[in-house]
Design a protein around this motif. Structure first.
Motif, PDB file in Angstrom:
ATOM      1  N   GLN A  29     -18.928 -12.021  81.859  1.00 35.96           N
ATOM      2  CA  GLN A  29     -20.127 -11.402  82.415  1.00 35.96           C
ATOM      3  C   GLN A  29     -19.861  -9.961  82.846  1.00 35.96           C
ATOM      4  N   GLN A  66     -21.562 -15.865  86.838  1.00 35.55           N
ATOM      5  CA  GLN A  66     -20.538 -16.708  86.244  1.00 35.55           C
ATOM      6  C   GLN A  66     -20.567 -18.053  86.956  1.00 35.55           C
ATOM      7  N   ASN A 101     -22.877 -16.878  82.279  1.00 39.21           N
ATOM      8  CA  ASN A 101     -21.579 -17.101  81.651  1.00 39.21           C
ATOM      9  C   ASN A 101     -20.925 -18.330  82.271  1.00 39.21           C
ATOM     10  N   ALA A 154     -26.139 -10.810  86.284  1.00 39.78           N
ATOM     11  CA  ALA A 154     -25.276 -11.785  85.611  1.00 39.78           C
ATOM     12  C   ALA A 154     -24.675 -12.723  86.630  1.00 39.78           C
TER      13      ALA A 154
END
Length: 366
Positions: free
Chosen positions: A350, A362, A303, A360
Motif C-alpha cells: 500500500q 493494510q 492491501n 489505503a
C-alpha cells in the motif's frame, strides 16, 4: 448478510466449508520457493491467475515488470577468536558476494542511538530483529544501512524468537546492498553476544548474485466499469527459505476468497484485483502498479498482507480518517474487533499508493 443477493449469500456461506481456498494455499506453498524473479515465482503467478479465474474475476492478465533478481548461494559465519568455530547462517537478500572479517560488536536492538553508542568501524555488527518496548518500530533496513553508514563491514541479524530459526529479509529495495548481512537464530545470537563481550572476531563469507530479472503482477476486474475503482491486492511472492504460508500465502488466499464473494455481488464500484509480485524484495510490483495505473481513477487501496493468519484483525490506516472510519464501521457491523493503527507503515504494497496521496489500508492480524 442482509443486503447480499441470494447467489452472493450462498457463496458467502460456502466459504466456511469450501476446500478451494485451502487447496489454493496448498498448491502455492507446495512450490517451496517463490522468490521473485525465479521459476517458482512464475509458477506461483500462474496459480494465482487460475484461482482468480475460478473465483469469477474477469479479464485476468499478466503485467510483467523488470526487477533485480537475487540468487542465494552458500553462507558461512565463522568465529576466528578467541575460539574457532562456525555457526549456521543465511545471507539476507541483496547481500553482495563477499568475504569480510572484523570484531564482533553487539548493538542490542540495533537502533540508531545504540549504534552511535558503539565503535562499529570495521566491525561485524550483531543486532536483534525486534525493537525496544515502547519505542518506535525500527525496520531491518534502517538498522542495517545505519550500521553500514557508520562504518560496519557486515551485519548479523539475530532472531528474537527462540527455536533455532535464522530470519531473513531484504537489505535494500530492488538493488544490491553495499555490504553483506546474515540472519542467525536466537540461540546463535546468544553465543555471538557472549563472544562480542570477550573481544571476539568473526568472518562472514557470502556467495550470492544480483542480476536483471522479471516478475509479474496478476491483474483482473470485478464489478462494473466505473470512473473510479478500488484496488484490492495481496502479494504472492515469498522468501526462498520457507514455504511462505503466512507471508503472504494467507493474504493472497484471503483475496481470492473475498473475490469469489464480490463477483456474486451487485457492486456500485469497480474493483481491480491484483496479485502483486516482488513485494519481499522492495515493493517492486506495487511501484509498477502506481507507475502504470491512472491514479485519478483509484478511489482507495485495500492491501491484505498478514491478514488471515489469526482471527484478530488489524487495520493499518496510514493517518487516513476515511479508512479508519471504514474499519471501525466494519467492526461494528460484523461484531468482530478490528484494531486500528493509524501510524504510517511503509513496508508493504500500500505504501507507494500512500505516497501518491491515495487512501489505503493494510489488513494484518495478530
Amino acid at each position: 448478510m442482509d443486503d447480499l443477493s441470494p447467489p452472493a449469500r450462498a457463496t458467502f456461506a460456502r466459504t466456511w466449508t469450501d476446500d478451494s481456498q485451502w487447496d489454493f494455499l496448498t498448491r502455492l506453498t507446495a512450490l517451496g520457493d517463490r522468490m521473485a524473479g525465479g521459476q517458482g515465482d512464475e509458477r506461483a503467478g500462474d496459480i494465482v491467475a487460475d484461482a482468480f479465474v475460478d473465483a469469477g474475476v474477469e479479464r485476468v492478465s499478466f503485467d510483467p515488470f523488470e526487477m533485480a533478481h537475487w540468487t542465494r548461494g552458500e553462507t558461512t559465519l565463522e568465529l576466528t577468536a578467541p575460539d574457532e568455530r562456525s555457526f549456521e547462517a543465511i545471507a539476507l537478500p541483496y547481500s553482495p558476494p563477499t568475504d569480510v572479517s572484523g570484531p564482533l560488536v553487539d548493538v542490542g536492538y540495533g537502533t540508531p542511538s545504540e549504534i552511535d553508542d558503539h565503535d562499529v568501524a570495521g566491525a561485524v555488527v550483531v543486532a536483534s530483529t525486534t525493537t525496544p518496548p515502547g519505542g518506535r518500530f525500527v525496520h531491518r533496513m534502517e538498522k542495517f544501512n545505519y550500521a553500514i553508514d557508520s562504518g560496519a563491514v557486515a551485519f548479523v541479524f539475530v532472531n528474537h524468537v527462540p527455536g533455532q530459526l535464522p530470519p531473513t529479509g531484504a537489505l535494500r529495495y530492488d538493488e544490491e546492498a553495499l555490504a553483506p548481512a546474515a540472519g542467525v537464530s536466537n540461540e546463535t545470537g546468544s553465543w555471538l553476544r557472549d563472544y562480542a563481550n570477550r573481544g571476539g572476531q568473526a568472518r562472514l563469507t557470502v556467495d550470492a548474485a544480483t542480476e536483471p530479472g522479471e516478475s509479474r503482477n496478476v491483474v483482473g476486474h470485478i464489478g462494473p466499469d466505473t470512473d473510479r475503482e478500488l484496488v484490492f491486492c495481496a502479494h504472492y511472492d515469498a522468501h526462498d527459505v520457507a514455504e511462505g504460508a503466512l507471508d503472504n500465502g494467507c493474504g493472497i488466499a484471503t483475496v481470492v476468497t473475498a473475490a469469489r464473494i464480490l463477483a456474486e455481488m451487485d457492486l456500485e464500484l469497480g474493483v481491480r484485483v491484483v496479485g502483486v509480485g516482488a513485494e519481499e524484495l522492495g515493493l517492486t510490483g506495487a511501484e509498477h502498479l502506481v507507475d502504470t495505473l491512472d491514479l485519478d481513477r483509484v478511489a482507495a487501496v485495500v492491501n491484505v498482507d498478514g491478514a488471515g493468519r489469526f482471527r484478530d484483525l488489524v487495520a493499518m490506516t496510514h493517518a487516513s480518517e476515511v479508512t479508519a472510519e471504514v474499519a471501525t464501521r466494519v467492526a461494528d457491523e460484523t461484531r468482530h474487533p478490528i484494531r486500528v493503527e493509524p501510524e504510517p507503515h511503509p513496508f508493504s504494497d500500500q505504501w507507494p499508493f500512500v505516497r501518491a496521496g491515495i487512501p489505503a489500508v493494510q489488513l494484518h492480524s495478530d
